[in-house]
Write an enzyme that holds these catalytic residues in place. Structure first.
Site, PDB file in Angstrom:
ATOM      1  N   LYS A  58     -11.404  -7.640  -1.093  1.00 34.17           N
ATOM      2  CA  LYS A  58     -10.188  -7.229  -1.783  1.00 34.17           C
ATOM      3  C   LYS A  58      -9.454  -6.219  -0.901  1.00 34.17           C
ATOM      4  CE  LYS A  58      -8.704  -6.775  -6.546  1.00 34.17           C
ATOM      5  NZ  LYS A  58      -9.134  -6.626  -7.941  1.00 34.17           N
ATOM      6  N   GLU A  86      -8.190 -19.742  -7.487  1.00 33.39           N
ATOM      7  CA  GLU A  86      -8.364 -18.689  -8.484  1.00 33.39           C
ATOM      8  C   GLU A  86      -7.096 -18.590  -9.320  1.00 33.39           C
ATOM      9  OE1 GLU A  86      -9.157 -15.337  -5.966  1.00 33.39           O
ATOM     10  OE2 GLU A  86      -7.112 -15.195  -5.231  1.00 33.39           O
ATOM     11  N   THR A 105     -11.050  -2.401  -8.580  1.00 31.05           N
ATOM     12  CA  THR A 105     -10.527  -1.938  -9.861  1.00 31.05           C
ATOM     13  C   THR A 105     -11.608  -2.105 -10.918  1.00 31.05           C
ATOM     14  OG1 THR A 105      -8.324  -2.684  -9.198  1.00 31.05           O
ATOM     15  CG2 THR A 105      -8.642  -2.145 -11.516  1.00 31.05           C
TER      16      THR A 105
END
Length: 274
Positions: free
Chosen positions: A140, A173, A28
């Protein structure tokens, strides 16, 4: 707006591998002034995902050209690029797939990030951990059910984001961002060898810190290490970096609060560059 394999299209066959198995990877990116910020890092991450997942190789030059073409139509926005193994088959076998489906999605830029830079983020500890899988760590891929559940938890809380741990209790995270913290001139970020996403902005910040007078370490540590930090920041390719104002780890104990923005103010101008 959506494009599939270079053509405007807003539907996907139900037997696409991304629908059936989450079989693919994505990135993204932020569009600014008609350009994709950190495009080379986004392409690099897609390439790593394709290699790890044994996906068929797309025409990278053609994909990059298409990304740039779409970005040029938007002054500011978000471009999501998905690579699915393709369409067909029924079971898990990957045989016979030679051409990935390329799905591009253009959407508006989230204005909340501009406000959050001013006031900072509040974080809460997620009760949903990240599963450990060293092979898939860093990339990802399309299997984001953990993040879906964590986001649902955040939306039921009063916080902006969540601290996410692995099943060993180590800090990994946030739901949609990587995390750094500073104690004096020492800066730390979680080691992501076992799980988590190696964000492109995380990589950019690590490069910046290695060129600075800060000392950077990637560590495995419990969330309590943040209690004595001078400063905490989170980052992703869209934010690109936001200070943390407070963290609520224990429901019945005071939140950890942060006033310093030294590291944030050092990083922000560089992170805003295309």
């Amino acid at each position: 707006m959506y494009w599939i394999n270079g053509e405007p299209c807003d539907y996907l066959p139900v037997n696409d591998r991304s629908v059936q198995f989450g079989d693919g990877c994505f990135t993204t990116a932020k569009i600014e002034q008609g350009q994709v910020a950190l495009l080379s890092l986004h392409i690099k991450r897609l390439q790593k995902g394709v290699e790890k997942l044994y996906l068929p190789q797309p025409d990278w030059q053609q994909l990059e050209s298409h990304i740039k073409q779409i970005a040029s139509t938007s002054e500011q926005g978000v471009l999501k690029v998905i690579l699915s193994r393709g369409t067909g088959g029924r079971g898990y076998s990957t045989q016979g797939f030679t051409q990935p489906n390329q799905i591009l999605f253009l959407s508006p830029y989230p204005e909340r990030y501009l406000r959050q830079r001013e006031k900072g983020l509040s974080l809460v500890l997620s009760p949903i951990p990240m599963g450990i899988n060293p092979y898939l760590a860093g990339i990802k891929h399309l299997n984001r059910l953990e993040q879906v559940l964590i986001k649902s938890f955040i939306e039921k809380s009063n916080a902006d984001e969540a601290l996410v741990l692995d099943t060993n209790g180590f800090l990994i995270e946030c739901c949609t961002a990587n995390i750094f913290w500073r104690k004096g001139k020492d800066v730390y970020t979680p080691d992501l060898q076992n799980c988590g996403v190696e964000g492109v902005m995380r990589e950019r910040i690590m490069q910046l810190l290695l060129e600075s007078d800060y000392d950077l370490s990637c560590i495995n540590h419990y969330p309590e290490t943040l209690a004595c930090a001078d400063e905490v920041i989170v980052c992703n390719s869209l934010m690109p970096v936001i200070p943390v104002s407070e963290i609520q780890v224990h429901e019945n104990r005071p939140a950890w609060k942060y006033q310093s923005r030294e590291l944030y103010e050092y990083l922000l101008p560089e992170c805003l560059k295309l």
